[in-house]
Design an enzyme around this catalytic site. Structure first.
Site, mmCIF file in Angstrom:
data_model
loop_
_atom_site.group_PDB
_atom_site.id
_atom_site.type_symbol
_atom_site.label_atom_id
_atom_site.label_comp_id
_atom_site.label_asym_id
_atom_site.label_seq_id
_atom_site.Cartn_x
_atom_site.Cartn_y
_atom_site.Cartn_z
ATOM 1 N N ASN A 181 0.875 -1.165 0.000
ATOM 2 C CA ASN A 181 0.000 0.000 0.000
ATOM 3 C C ASN A 181 0.913 1.216 0.000
ATOM 4 O O ASN A 181 1.537 1.533 1.008
ATOM 5 C CB ASN A 181 -0.871 -0.036 1.264
ATOM 6 N N ARG A 241 -2.528 -2.248 -3.462
ATOM 7 C CA ARG A 241 -3.772 -1.543 -3.180
ATOM 8 C C ARG A 241 -3.785 -0.248 -3.988
ATOM 9 O O ARG A 241 -2.860 0.567 -3.882
ATOM 10 C CB ARG A 241 -3.839 -1.222 -1.689
ATOM 11 N N HIS A 292 -13.222 1.827 0.519
ATOM 12 C CA HIS A 292 -13.175 0.763 1.535
ATOM 13 C C HIS A 292 -13.765 -0.539 1.002
ATOM 14 O O HIS A 292 -14.190 -1.391 1.784
ATOM 15 C CB HIS A 292 -13.973 1.137 2.812
ATOM 16 N N ARG A 320 -12.521 14.221 8.950
ATOM 17 C CA ARG A 320 -13.353 14.591 7.789
ATOM 18 C C ARG A 320 -14.793 14.827 8.236
ATOM 19 O O ARG A 320 -15.321 14.077 9.062
ATOM 20 C CB ARG A 320 -13.332 13.473 6.739
ATOM 21 N N GLU A 377 -7.755 -6.241 5.355
ATOM 22 C CA GLU A 377 -7.707 -5.866 3.939
ATOM 23 C C GLU A 377 -6.530 -6.534 3.225
ATOM 24 O O GLU A 377 -6.625 -6.886 2.057
ATOM 25 C CB GLU A 377 -7.630 -4.342 3.816
#
Ligand code: AMP
Length: 400
Positions: free
Chosen positions: A10, A87, A176, A237, A381
């Protein structure tokens, strides 16, 4: 074929998170982080079992970190990886699943960069560097957006003029995907169904948060949109705000776009509401100590999550269960309880003792009597990326 290894990468603009996964194993053989790449302080740390190590780098670029990784893998695993799984954040409408990376795939990742200007270019740096170091193995791209490509148009279109979608790709994509796919698959197994079966609501609650409605392994709707800012309250956020907020702030405070983007992405969410921190653990402690902002931040977080889940439920023909995952979803009994307190409308309720007693890091069911399943499932993940990479390669081998 058994015991194949997949290196999962990633890549950010100055970091590479990596994990070496072995087929069928739930723990990584090796995992770690190269940080501050591009600066004199570049470093690489990794864990193998319980042991943490530091590796030395001969240079401070992405390619130097990956070059340092190659001998580490051979030392710890005794064999090179069979594949590298990358990813990639934004696959736009090009990708509905994993793809072996070739020039066409790299061009498409580049073409989608305007939709994820911070992430896709960094992902490409990682892909190019890894292809230069791990030369003899297939590289596979797994997209955060791909799982949501099954959404119907009535879920992914904004009520905007058609050409903004057809000419400029302005639509809801969702993110996601790897996590929602992994936990809903695990949920069906936990519930005694065939893998992938069932009608689920999934809440991925980490620093970034999103909710998703999944029917028989297909995403039907999700809370994030064109970018990962839409939807739930997150660490820093804002999630949904009135779309006219931009114009309002520009007119009344004279703020430019950069200032407004910083506000919504970095200064809002739990941090903005509490005035304290984006970290849920600290907020829970502050709430217990009577901090008003912390209490409000957690209440808004949970209410907005419940409202989103109740809204997403209309995408499903029935509800088999709700899944909590991510750092907050897996660990915060308080967030789960407050969220469920708003969800009686869906027939959901919690067993308070099971909610509190569930051991950390463990999957389990916490619903009360007569409720659809309420499951806590630790996301993984990297495992999903490793498994999807191998599954794609197996399909290609079979069809060649
Ligand atoms: P993630 O991005 O998935 O690593 O999740 C990060 C978030 O999980 C942060 O807000 C953490 O405070 C939160 N978190 C981690 N452990 C706990 C815990 N034991 N209780 C409450 N929140 C936690």
């Amino acid at each position: 074929m058994t015991n194949r290894l997949v290196l999962v990468i990633n890549c950010g603009s100055s970091s590479i998170k990596f994990a070496l996964r072995q087929e069928g194993q739930s723990e990584a053989v090796l995992s770690g982080l190269a940080e501050r790449l591009g600066s004199p302080q570049a470093s690489l740390s990794f864990k193998s079992g319980e042991q943490s190590h530091q590796a030395s780098l001969h240079g401070n670029e992405h390619v130097d970190a990956l070059s340092a990784l190659l001998p580490l893998i051979e030392n710890h695993a005794g064999q090179p990886p069979s594949a590298v799984g990358h990813r990639v954040v934004h696959g736009g409408e090009h990708f509905t699943g994993a793809r072996v990376i070739d020039q066409e795939v790299m061009d498409a990742i580049e073409a989608n960069a305007p939709l994820a200007p911070l992430h896709n270019p960094a992902n490409l740096i990682g892909i190019r560097a890894a292809m230069g170091v791990f030369t003899d193995v297939p590289h596979v791209a797994i997209f955060d957006t791909a799982f949501h490509q099954s959404m119907p148009a009535h879920a992914y279109r904004y009520a905007l003029p058609d050409e903004l979608y057809t000419l400029h790709g302005v639509r809801r994509y969702g993110f996601h995907g790897t996590s929602h796919q992994y936990v809903t698959n695990q949920a069906s197994i936990l519930a005694g169904m065939n893998a992938g079966e069932g009608a689920w609501l999934s809440a991925h609650l980490g620093n970034g948060c999103s909710s998703c409605a999944v029917l028989n392994g297909r995403s039907l709707d999700t809370s994030m949109g064109l970018t990962p800012l839409e939807g739930l309250v997150m660490g820093t956020r804002s999630g949904d705000v009135d779309p006219n907020l931009h114009a309002h702030l520009a007119r009344t405070l004279g703020w430019d776009l950069e200032r407004i983007e910083r506000l919504l992405n970095r200064e809002s969410g739990l941090l903005g509401l509490s005035g304290l921190t984006n970290d849920m653990r600290q907020l829970e402690q502050a709430r217990a100590d009577g901090h008003h902002g912390a209490r409000l931040a957690i209440e808004v977080f949970c209410y907005r999550l419940a409202r989103s889940l109740a809204g997403l439920a209309v995408a499903l023909p029935r509800l088999d269960g709700l899944i909590f995952t991510g750092g907050i979803g897996e660990n915060s009994a308080l967030v789960r309880a407050l969220t469920l307190s708003h969800l009686g409308i869906l027939g959901l309720n919690l067993d308070p003792d099971r909610n509190i007693a569930l051991p950390r890091g463990q999957a389990g069911a916490i619903q009360g009597h007569g409720s659809p399943a309420v499951l806590v499932i630790p996301t993984d993940e990297e495992r999903q990326i490793a498994e999807e990479s191998l599954a794609l390669l197996d399909t290609q081998t079979r069809s060649s």
